[in-house]
Write an enzyme that holds these catalytic residues in place. Structure first.
Site, PDB file in Angstrom:
ATOM      1  N   TYR A 142      51.538  38.871  40.820  1.00  0.00           N
ATOM      2  CA  TYR A 142      52.539  38.829  41.889  1.00  0.00           C
ATOM      3  C   TYR A 142      53.963  38.764  41.332  1.00  0.00           C
ATOM      4  O   TYR A 142      54.908  39.171  41.984  1.00  0.00           O
ATOM      5  CB  TYR A 142      52.324  37.597  42.777  1.00  0.00           C
ATOM      6  CG  TYR A 142      51.342  37.799  43.901  1.00  0.00           C
ATOM      7  CD1 TYR A 142      50.014  38.112  43.640  1.00  0.00           C
ATOM      8  CD2 TYR A 142      51.738  37.660  45.230  1.00  0.00           C
ATOM      9  CE1 TYR A 142      49.114  38.280  44.669  1.00  0.00           C
ATOM     10  CE2 TYR A 142      50.841  37.825  46.261  1.00  0.00           C
ATOM     11  CZ  TYR A 142      49.524  38.142  45.975  1.00  0.00           C
ATOM     12  OH  TYR A 142      48.641  38.306  47.004  1.00  0.00           O
ATOM     13  N   LYS A 189      38.279  36.869  35.122  1.00  0.00           N
ATOM     14  CA  LYS A 189      37.668  38.139  34.728  1.00  0.00           C
ATOM     15  C   LYS A 189      37.798  38.230  33.205  1.00  0.00           C
ATOM     16  O   LYS A 189      38.379  39.177  32.644  1.00  0.00           O
ATOM     17  CB  LYS A 189      38.407  39.283  35.459  1.00  0.00           C
ATOM     18  CG  LYS A 189      37.753  40.644  35.355  1.00  0.00           C
ATOM     19  CD  LYS A 189      36.455  40.772  36.136  1.00  0.00           C
ATOM     20  CE  LYS A 189      35.778  42.094  35.796  1.00  0.00           C
ATOM     21  NZ  LYS A 189      34.403  42.202  36.304  1.00  0.00           N
ATOM     22  N   ASP A 221      34.148  38.863  40.383  1.00  0.00           N
ATOM     23  CA  ASP A 221      33.310  39.777  41.170  1.00  0.00           C
ATOM     24  C   ASP A 221      32.010  39.094  41.600  1.00  0.00           C
ATOM     25  O   ASP A 221      31.557  39.220  42.740  1.00  0.00           O
ATOM     26  CB  ASP A 221      33.042  41.088  40.411  1.00  0.00           C
ATOM     27  CG  ASP A 221      32.596  40.882  38.972  1.00  0.00           C
ATOM     28  OD1 ASP A 221      32.658  39.736  38.472  1.00  0.00           O
ATOM     29  OD2 ASP A 221      32.178  41.865  38.331  1.00  0.00           O
ATOM     30  N   ASP A 245      44.020  35.083  46.317  1.00  0.00           N
ATOM     31  CA  ASP A 245      44.426  35.732  47.570  1.00  0.00           C
ATOM     32  C   ASP A 245      43.208  36.384  48.219  1.00  0.00           C
ATOM     33  O   ASP A 245      42.947  36.224  49.416  1.00  0.00           O
ATOM     34  CB  ASP A 245      45.497  36.780  47.280  1.00  0.00           C
ATOM     35  CG  ASP A 245      45.934  37.506  48.546  1.00  0.00           C
ATOM     36  OD1 ASP A 245      46.174  36.819  49.558  1.00  0.00           O
ATOM     37  OD2 ASP A 245      46.012  38.746  48.528  1.00  0.00           O
ATOM     38  N   ASP A 249      40.685  34.837  51.686  1.00  0.00           N
ATOM     39  CA  ASP A 249      40.434  35.569  52.938  1.00  0.00           C
ATOM     40  C   ASP A 249      38.934  35.669  53.176  1.00  0.00           C
ATOM     41  O   ASP A 249      38.442  35.472  54.284  1.00  0.00           O
ATOM     42  CB  ASP A 249      41.026  36.992  52.880  1.00  0.00           C
ATOM     43  CG  ASP A 249      42.406  37.067  53.514  1.00  0.00           C
ATOM     44  OD1 ASP A 249      43.118  36.045  53.498  1.00  0.00           O
ATOM     45  OD2 ASP A 249      42.778  38.148  54.024  1.00  0.00           O
TER      46      ASP A 249
HETATM   47  C1  IPM Z   1      48.801  35.009  51.695  1.00  0.00           C
HETATM   48  C2  IPM Z   1      49.367  36.328  52.088  1.00  0.00           C
HETATM   49  C3  IPM Z   1      50.533  36.667  51.161  1.00  0.00           C
HETATM   50  C4  IPM Z   1      50.013  36.729  49.742  1.00  0.00           C
HETATM   51  C5  IPM Z   1      51.305  37.954  51.500  1.00  0.00           C
HETATM   52  C6  IPM Z   1      51.755  37.961  52.938  1.00  0.00           C
HETATM   53  C7  IPM Z   1      52.447  38.174  50.552  1.00  0.00           C
HETATM   54  O1  IPM Z   1      48.402  37.335  52.060  1.00  0.00           O
HETATM   55  O2  IPM Z   1      49.515  34.002  51.823  1.00  0.00           O
HETATM   56  O3  IPM Z   1      47.653  34.953  51.286  1.00  0.00           O
HETATM   57  O4  IPM Z   1      49.492  37.767  49.316  1.00  0.00           O
HETATM   58  O5  IPM Z   1      50.112  35.723  49.049  1.00  0.00           O
HETATM   59 MN    MN Z   2      46.436  36.605  51.538  1.00  0.00          MN
END
Ligand code: IPM
Ligand code: MN
Length: 351
Positions: A142, A189, A221, A245, A249
């Site tokens: 990032y 990884k 993975d 990240d 999710d």
């Molecule tokens: C998160 C979001 C952010 C990230 C984006 C919006 C930049 O997806 O907080 O997980 O990738 O960190």
């Molecule tokens: Mn995210």
């Protein structure tokens, strides 16, 4: 106690869900004899529109001087399909994380007994899941060197990690594991990436300092697969920015709705609390967004300020709302549902 909290509603459903967390927090403060001074400040697309910048200096001042930051969401579809946009809402989020030194992102995943059938995964697999993904937040790909070469025909992003960045994140993971089931998993990884090998080396060096913690090392993975196969295998996971990240999710759907999971971002100074669901622009302004992730983020905020009873009061009222079916449409299964603000009113009234 007097609390000074910076309030960054941001974009999309941010303002609506933040309003509910404020109502609930004020109700808790009243009950326990605290006073909260909320200071609103601009971020994201809202800030770009107002002052041309997604994380203005003025907002940074407000955050840096607060006891904590409560944050909604950032992002607007008008920037998503425009790769040439010079200023983007997400840059505000990254700048905020960096300037506030928020290097550790704490993202828990747990199940709610009353919602167990909402999960896309089988009940027997997920029941009792209780894990934390500790994501490194101010380094890695990032923030590494990036750019274009060959007249724009080649693009690169670099995943760079310094030992101290891994060390400070890993220490938080060890400390957290000590307070839980003493299991720590380093996800990387290392079979391919040099930066991951530095992660392993750094974490291995720390094992001696925390002999009670049982450490495992797994490839990202494989973890992506095992997280949905048998999430109960994990307790505290530490991982790099991009891996975290993606995995967070994935982990968020285990509970049944992405609208439920809170998070905190911590560093050496002020901490920030936010729902992990993002700005969900399709629902903005419709009073349908689930406010619970933001309300539970406020609970994390109280907990970190050593106000554990206050945090528990919030969690209890959230559980009560779920058990009694006072829920937004994402959880109503076609049955009776409530608006975002009605859920917030009910929670505040029942604190
Ligand atoms: C998160 C979001 C952010 C990230 C984006 C919006 C930049 O997806 O907080 O997980 O990738 O960190
Ligand atoms: Mn995210």
């Amino acid at each position: 106690m007097k609390l000074n909290i910076a309030l960054l509603a941001g974009d999309g459903i941010g303002p609506e869900v933040i309003d509910q967390a404020v109502k609930v927090s004020d109700a808790v403060a009243k009950k326990f004899g605290h006073e909260i001074n909320w200071t609103p400040a601009l971020t994201g697309a809202a800030a770009i529109d107002a002052v041309g910048e997604p994380y203005p200096d003025e907002t940074h001042e407000v955050c840096a001087n607060a006891d904590a930051v409560l944050f909604g969401a950032i992002g607007h579809p008008r920037f998503d399909n425009d790769p040439s946009a010079k200023v983007r809402p997400e840059q505000g989020l990254l700048k905020m994380r960096q300037k506030l030194g928020l290097f550790a992102n704490v993202r828990p995943t747990f199940t709610f007994p009353s919602l167990i059938d909402k999960s896309p995964l089988k009940k027997e697999r997920i029941e009792g899941t209780d894990l934390i993904i500790l994501r490194e937040l101010t380094g890695g790909v990032y923030f590494g060197e990036r750019g274009r070469k060959d007249d724009g025909n080649t693009a690169f992003d670099t995943m760079t990690y310094q030992r101290y960045e891994i060390d400070r994140l890993a220490r938080k993971g060890f400390e957290m594991a000590l307070k839980r089931s003493k299991k720590l998993c380093c996800v990387d990884k290392a079979n391919v990436l040099e930066s991951s090998r530095l992660w392993r080396e750094t974490v291995q060096n720390l094992e001696k300092e925390y002999p009670e913690v049982e450490v495992s090392y797994e490839f990202v993975d494989a973890v992506a697969m095992r997280l949905v196969q048998w999430p109960k295998a994990y307790d505290v996971i530490i991982t790099a920015n991009l891996f975290g990240d993606i995995l967070t999710d994935e982990a968020s759907v285990i509970s049944g709705s992405m609208g439920l999971m809170p998070s905190s971002s911590v560093g050496s100074k002020v901490s920030l609390y936010e729902p992990i669901h993002g700005s969900y622009p399709q629902a903005a302004g419709k009073n349908i967004a689930n406010p619970l992730a933001t309300v539970l983020s406020a609970a994390m905020l109280f907990e970190d300020l050593n106000l554990a009873d206050e945090a528990e009061a919030i969690r209890a009222v959230v559980n009560k709302s779920l058990a009694e079916g006072v829920v937004t449409e994402d959880l109503a299964e076609g049955g009776k549902s409530f608006g975002t603000s009605e859920v917030g009113d009910w929670l505040a009234a029942n604190i």
